[in-house]
Motif scaffolding. Structure first.
Motif, PDB file in Angstrom:
ATOM      1  N   THR A  75     -10.752  -5.046  -6.745  1.00  0.00           N
ATOM      2  CA  THR A  75     -10.875  -5.795  -5.499  1.00  0.00           C
ATOM      3  C   THR A  75     -10.597  -7.259  -5.769  1.00  0.00           C
ATOM      4  O   THR A  75     -10.864  -7.767  -6.852  1.00  0.00           O
ATOM      5  CB  THR A  75     -12.283  -5.645  -4.889  1.00  0.00           C
TER       6      THR A  75
ATOM      7  N   GLN B 284      -1.497  -0.181  -5.628  1.00  0.00           N
ATOM      8  CA  GLN B 284      -2.758  -0.175  -4.899  1.00  0.00           C
ATOM      9  C   GLN B 284      -2.615  -0.922  -3.574  1.00  0.00           C
ATOM     10  O   GLN B 284      -3.153  -0.509  -2.551  1.00  0.00           O
ATOM     11  CB  GLN B 284      -3.851  -0.809  -5.752  1.00  0.00           C
TER      12      GLN B 284
ATOM     13  N   ALA C  38      -3.085   0.669   0.247  1.00  0.00           N
ATOM     14  CA  ALA C  38      -4.010   0.077   1.217  1.00  0.00           C
ATOM     15  C   ALA C  38      -3.302  -0.229   2.531  1.00  0.00           C
ATOM     16  O   ALA C  38      -3.833   0.033   3.619  1.00  0.00           O
ATOM     17  CB  ALA C  38      -4.647  -1.182   0.644  1.00  0.00           C
TER      18      ALA C  38
ATOM     19  N   LYS D 226      -4.074   1.607   6.207  1.00  0.00           N
ATOM     20  CA  LYS D 226      -4.393   0.841   7.416  1.00  0.00           C
ATOM     21  C   LYS D 226      -3.368   1.113   8.510  1.00  0.00           C
ATOM     22  O   LYS D 226      -3.709   1.190   9.686  1.00  0.00           O
ATOM     23  CB  LYS D 226      -4.446  -0.663   7.115  1.00  0.00           C
TER      24      LYS D 226
END
Length: 77
Positions: A2, A16, A20, A24
């Motif tokens: 993160t 990654q 993501a 979304k």
């Protein structure tokens, strides 16, 4: 991994990041389909919106030639 600060942003693996964004985007498309807002498509002669029932309306007229992107850099924020 993160991102806790803007300095860590470049350390995020690109795979990654793509996962993501795709996750979304799937959520956004699911909401758009549920609300029957229609999907927007740009064609050479204008902008069209296609709804769940198959109806297509022309939203904007104009000449939209296909263009090549000179830079592949993506700004997310």
């Amino acid at each position: 991994m993160t991102v806790k600060s803007l300095n860590d942003e470049d350390k995020l693996p690109i795979k990654q990041l793509i996962k993501a964004v795709n996750r979304k985007m799937d959520d956004v498309l699911r909401v758009v389909d549920a609300l029957n807002l229609g999907r927007t498509e740009v064609k050479a002669d204008g902008v069209y919106r296609t709804f769940n029932n198959g109806d297509t309306i022309k939203v904007a007229e104009g000449v939209f030639k296909q263009r090549r992107v000179s830079s592949k850099r993506i700004k997310l924020f």
